[in-house]
Design a protein around this motif. Sequence first.
Motif, mmCIF file in Angstrom:
data_model
loop_
_atom_site.group_PDB
_atom_site.id
_atom_site.type_symbol
_atom_site.label_atom_id
_atom_site.label_comp_id
_atom_site.label_asym_id
_atom_site.label_seq_id
_atom_site.Cartn_x
_atom_site.Cartn_y
_atom_site.Cartn_z
ATOM 1 N N ALA A 164 -80.666 -44.290 -5.489
ATOM 2 C CA ALA A 164 -79.291 -43.961 -5.508
ATOM 3 C C ALA A 164 -78.551 -43.669 -6.774
ATOM 4 N N MET A 165 -77.718 -42.454 -6.904
ATOM 5 C CA MET A 165 -77.445 -42.229 -8.177
ATOM 6 C C MET A 165 -76.129 -42.886 -8.316
ATOM 7 N N GLY A 166 -75.867 -43.686 -9.448
ATOM 8 C CA GLY A 166 -74.673 -44.185 -10.022
ATOM 9 C C GLY A 166 -73.484 -43.449 -10.468
ATOM 10 N N PRO A 167 -72.444 -43.951 -10.618
ATOM 11 C CA PRO A 167 -71.401 -43.248 -11.324
ATOM 12 C C PRO A 167 -71.525 -42.511 -12.725
ATOM 13 N N ALA A 168 -72.550 -43.023 -13.521
ATOM 14 C CA ALA A 168 -72.847 -42.571 -14.798
ATOM 15 C C ALA A 168 -73.953 -41.324 -14.604
ATOM 16 N N PHE A 169 -74.521 -41.041 -13.459
ATOM 17 C CA PHE A 169 -75.414 -40.079 -13.231
ATOM 18 C C PHE A 169 -74.479 -38.965 -12.894
ATOM 19 N N TRP A 170 -73.579 -38.718 -12.094
ATOM 20 C CA TRP A 170 -72.445 -37.926 -11.845
ATOM 21 C C TRP A 170 -71.531 -37.472 -12.835
ATOM 22 N N SER A 171 -71.313 -38.654 -13.766
ATOM 23 C CA SER A 171 -70.446 -38.148 -14.896
ATOM 24 C C SER A 171 -71.393 -37.473 -16.055
ATOM 25 N N PHE A 172 -72.474 -37.795 -16.021
ATOM 26 C CA PHE A 172 -73.474 -36.992 -16.809
ATOM 27 C C PHE A 172 -73.627 -35.676 -16.423
ATOM 28 N N ALA A 173 -73.927 -35.573 -15.053
ATOM 29 C CA ALA A 173 -74.065 -34.020 -14.504
ATOM 30 C C ALA A 173 -72.586 -33.267 -14.659
ATOM 31 N N ALA A 174 -71.625 -33.983 -14.697
ATOM 32 C CA ALA A 174 -70.271 -33.185 -15.032
ATOM 33 C C ALA A 174 -70.231 -32.827 -16.465
ATOM 34 N N ILE A 175 -70.569 -33.651 -17.412
ATOM 35 C CA ILE A 175 -70.602 -33.269 -18.986
ATOM 36 C C ILE A 175 -71.559 -32.244 -19.229
ATOM 37 N N VAL A 176 -72.813 -32.125 -18.692
ATOM 38 C CA VAL A 176 -73.550 -30.894 -18.915
ATOM 39 C C VAL A 176 -72.954 -29.677 -18.397
ATOM 40 N N PHE A 177 -72.001 -29.548 -17.019
ATOM 41 C CA PHE A 177 -71.487 -28.557 -16.564
ATOM 42 C C PHE A 177 -70.323 -28.096 -17.389
ATOM 43 N N ILE A 178 -69.669 -29.395 -18.089
ATOM 44 C CA ILE A 178 -68.417 -28.817 -19.062
ATOM 45 C C ILE A 178 -68.732 -28.210 -20.114
ATOM 46 N N THR A 179 -69.985 -28.852 -20.791
ATOM 47 C CA THR A 179 -70.629 -28.422 -22.063
ATOM 48 C C THR A 179 -70.743 -26.934 -22.048
ATOM 49 N N ALA A 180 -71.500 -26.652 -20.829
ATOM 50 C CA ALA A 180 -71.957 -25.095 -20.598
ATOM 51 C C ALA A 180 -70.883 -24.243 -20.667
ATOM 52 N N ILE A 181 -69.606 -24.825 -19.927
ATOM 53 C CA ILE A 181 -68.495 -23.838 -20.050
ATOM 54 C C ILE A 181 -67.713 -23.881 -21.181
ATOM 55 N N GLN A 182 -67.891 -24.972 -21.994
ATOM 56 C CA GLN A 182 -67.077 -24.880 -23.190
ATOM 57 C C GLN A 182 -67.971 -24.088 -24.321
ATOM 58 N N ASP A 183 -69.425 -24.269 -23.985
ATOM 59 C CA ASP A 183 -70.110 -23.323 -25.177
ATOM 60 C C ASP A 183 -70.131 -21.789 -24.752
#
Length: 206
Positions: free
Chosen positions: A169-188
């Motif tokens: 089961a994925m916890g809140p940190a998993f989905w937060s980390f996935a969001a960080i990867v997505f946001i970082t890709a947009i930012q870069d």
Amino acid sequence: MAPSDDLVCCPVCDVLHEIHGVADGKRLRCVRCNTVIAVDRPEAIVRIVVLASTSLVLMFIVIFFPFLELRNGVFDSRASVFETAMTFNRGIMAPLAIAVTLFVIVLPVARLMSFIWALGPLTFDRPPLPGAAFALRLADTLRPWAMAEIFMIGVAVALVKLGDLATLAMGPAFWSFAAIVFITAIQDTQLSKYSIWTALDTASRR
């Protein structure tokens, strides 16, 4: 082409462009690969600071909240990224704990804080803080070493291999980390060094 202070090299395909300023609300893209090479400065600064601040908040969730939960019969285990790294802090696996902590937690957080330190005051039309130029260079230097996306690939491989052995089961940190990867890709991909350094240089001369 004659030497000029307005020459900007595309970060993707290295085509040189001569830029004499960017109109309000406009974006200039590479003529070859369509990469954004310059944007209206207030827009660029605000976007980067907002994305970095959002990622920093999400990183707090990643560090301290459960990342994955593993269930197998009566066995139930959950841990945050930090707790997972600390399980390898003894013996021959100690370097792994250091590497995970450094590349997944410390360096990404340092890069985000460098962006906020360097560009945060500019979003309020205030002079840059001391060391802003160094912080911006540090953020650029840390870019290849902040390996959030590599960590997510490793997690995906582990999930595939563990899927048949236990219930995950994925916890809140998993989905937060996935969001960080997505946001970082947009930012870069949208990062305009020309606009950022021009804005920082202009603010420093006030």
